[in-house]
Design an enzyme around this catalytic site. Structure first.
Site, mmCIF file in Angstrom:
data_model
loop_
_atom_site.group_PDB
_atom_site.id
_atom_site.type_symbol
_atom_site.label_atom_id
_atom_site.label_comp_id
_atom_site.label_asym_id
_atom_site.label_seq_id
_atom_site.Cartn_x
_atom_site.Cartn_y
_atom_site.Cartn_z
ATOM 1 C CG ASN A 120 -1.912 1.058 1.281
ATOM 2 O OD1 ASN A 120 -1.876 1.979 0.465
ATOM 3 N ND2 ASN A 120 -2.812 0.993 2.247
ATOM 4 N NE ARG A 126 -5.985 1.942 -0.603
ATOM 5 C CZ ARG A 126 -6.261 2.665 0.441
ATOM 6 N NH1 ARG A 126 -5.388 2.768 1.404
ATOM 7 N NH2 ARG A 126 -7.393 3.287 0.527
ATOM 8 C CG HIS A 147 -12.997 4.927 2.460
ATOM 9 N ND1 HIS A 147 -13.765 6.024 2.786
ATOM 10 C CD2 HIS A 147 -11.729 5.266 2.736
ATOM 11 C CE1 HIS A 147 -12.986 7.001 3.216
ATOM 12 N NE2 HIS A 147 -11.738 6.561 3.194
ATOM 13 N NE ARG A 158 -10.344 14.453 2.455
ATOM 14 C CZ ARG A 158 -10.251 13.147 2.285
ATOM 15 N NH1 ARG A 158 -11.212 12.480 1.689
ATOM 16 N NH2 ARG A 158 -9.189 12.493 2.705
ATOM 17 C CD GLU A 200 -8.586 0.600 3.981
ATOM 18 O OE1 GLU A 200 -7.623 1.100 4.579
ATOM 19 O OE2 GLU A 200 -9.359 1.252 3.258
#
Ligand code: ADP
Length: 398
Positions: A7, A91, A180, A241, A385
């Site tokens: 990743n 990933r 995600h 955000r 993940e």
């Protein structure tokens, strides 16, 4: 199978070596501050203690080289040779609408990922760097690309299209992609197991609440809608955000404050969300909780806005799914903040949600946190993940 999961971030590389038959993590590690003056490397072989060292790591190629030397080292290593690795799972952030599933990486796939870089100019090139570095040092090992976006490729047209001229979709692929994906898929799968049901018979809402955060409506194991959009700026409010806003605000701030488009977008990405709404108090829920407990109004406003924002998506997705069996919280905030879970669940009265307050406060690992009489089951499930990537590598190759 032994699968090495990679990743890559712009200045980091996280890895895990997983024995997929038993889902055992044989080794894990992290390279940080790649390309900077002072780099760092941390490594945990199996159950042993963590080893950390300061080390200059000029680029991702060097990181992969050190990774291989370490996991095959006679003292620190966990495998005899590179031949013990059956596959590498990478990933990749954006697969556009080209990649609806994980794929074995070929030259053509690399060109496809390059084309998608247009949609993720910061992330995809770095992900490609990780692939190329692994190809250099493991030329004979099969590589599989797993995309953050692919889980959401099952969304119906009415969910992914925006209300703008259709030509922007046809010509430029402007549409909702969602992110995600690996986390939502993993957590929905674990939720189905905990419900004791076949995932095909479930309606689950997954709340991945980290610095970046998204909600997903999962019907029968398939994503049917999600809160992030064309980019990860859309949806609920996040650490810094804004989440979804009236787009006219961009024009308004630019005109009123004489700012460029880029400057306004920067405000929406880095100075908004919990950080902005709290009057720049903090983007971190730990700090906000501490202040909330002291009665700080800025912290209260931010956490109330966050829980309201999450609840609105949950409400919408209950209708999209035609009902809901379970709602699951995951990622940094979802796993660790009993307060955010409580604030959200208090707003879900209309669904007959009843939280077990004690369980919610003391939960460890993956567990149910709703009371027996709750009409909808509420779970807290740590996301994984990397395990999700390893599972998908196995599925792709079998
Ligand atoms: P990302 O991977 O998107 O950067 P994470 O999933 O690691 O984010 O989540 C990070 C956020 O989780 C932090 O900003 C913080 O708000 C929250 N968090 C982490 N630990 C705790 C905790 N113990 N209590 C409350 N919030 C926490």
């Amino acid at each position: 199978m032994k699968v090495l999961v990679i990743n890559c971030g712009s200045s980091s590389l996280k890895f895990r070596l997983i024995d997929t038959a038993t889902e055992t993590v044989l080794a894990r590690g992290l390279f940080e501050r790649i390309g900077q003056e002072k780099g760092g490397f941390s490594y945990i072989p199996g159950e042993k203690d963590k080893i950390t060292e300061d080390r200059v790591i000029p680029d991702h190629y060097e990181a992969v080289k050190i990774l291989i030397e370490t996991i095959t080292d006679s003292r620190l290593g966990v495998i005899g040779s590179l031949d013990d690795i059956d596959a590498v799972g990478h990933r990749i952030v954006h697969g556009g609408d080209k990649f609806a599933h994980p794929v074995v990486i070929t030259d053509e796939v690399i060109r496809g990922i390059e084309e998608c870089s247009r949609l993720a100019p910061i992330h995809n090139p770095v992900n490609l760097l990780g692939i190329k570095a692994c190809m250099k040092y493991m030329p004979d090992t099969v590589m599989v690309g797993v995309f953050d976006t692919s889980f959401h490729q099952t969304m119906p047209e009415e969910a992914y299209l925006y209300g703008i001229p259709y030509e922007y979709y046809e010509r430029d692929r402007v549409r909702k992609y969602g992110f995600h994906g690996m986390s939502h898929e993993y957590v929905a799968g674990e939720t189905a197991k905990m419900l004791g049901k076949d995932i095909r018979d479930t309606r689950i809402i997954t709340c991945h609440l980290g610095n970046g955060a998204s909600i997903c409506a999962v019907k029968g194991g398939i994503s049917v809608d999600t809160s992030m959009g064309f980019t990860p700026l859309a949806g609920i409010i996040m650490g810094t955000r804004s989440g979804g806003i009236d787009p006219e605000i961009v024009n308004y701030i630019a005109t009123e404050e004489n700012k460029s488009l880029q400057e306004v977008m920067d405000i929406l990405n880095t100075k908004s969300g919990l950080y902005g709404v709290s009057g720049y108090l903090s983007s971190d829920v730990r700090d906000l909780t501490e202040e909330y407990d002291k009665g700080n109004e800025d912290a209260k406003r931010a956490l109330n806005k966050l829980s309201y924002s999450i609840t609105k998506f949950i409400g919408a997705y209950v209708v999209v799914l035609g009902g809901v069996d379970a709602i699951t919280f995951t990622a940094g905030i979802g796993e660790n903040s009993w307060l955010v879970r409580k604030l959200v669940c208090e707003r879900l009265n209309a669904l007959g949600v009843v939280l077990d307050e004690e369980k919610n406060k003391n939960v460890k690992g993956a567990d149910m946190i709703s009371a027996a009489e709750s009409k909808v089951k509420i779970f807290r499930i740590p996301t994984d993940e990397e395990m999700s990537i390893a599972r998908q590598v196995v599925k792709t190759l079998s």
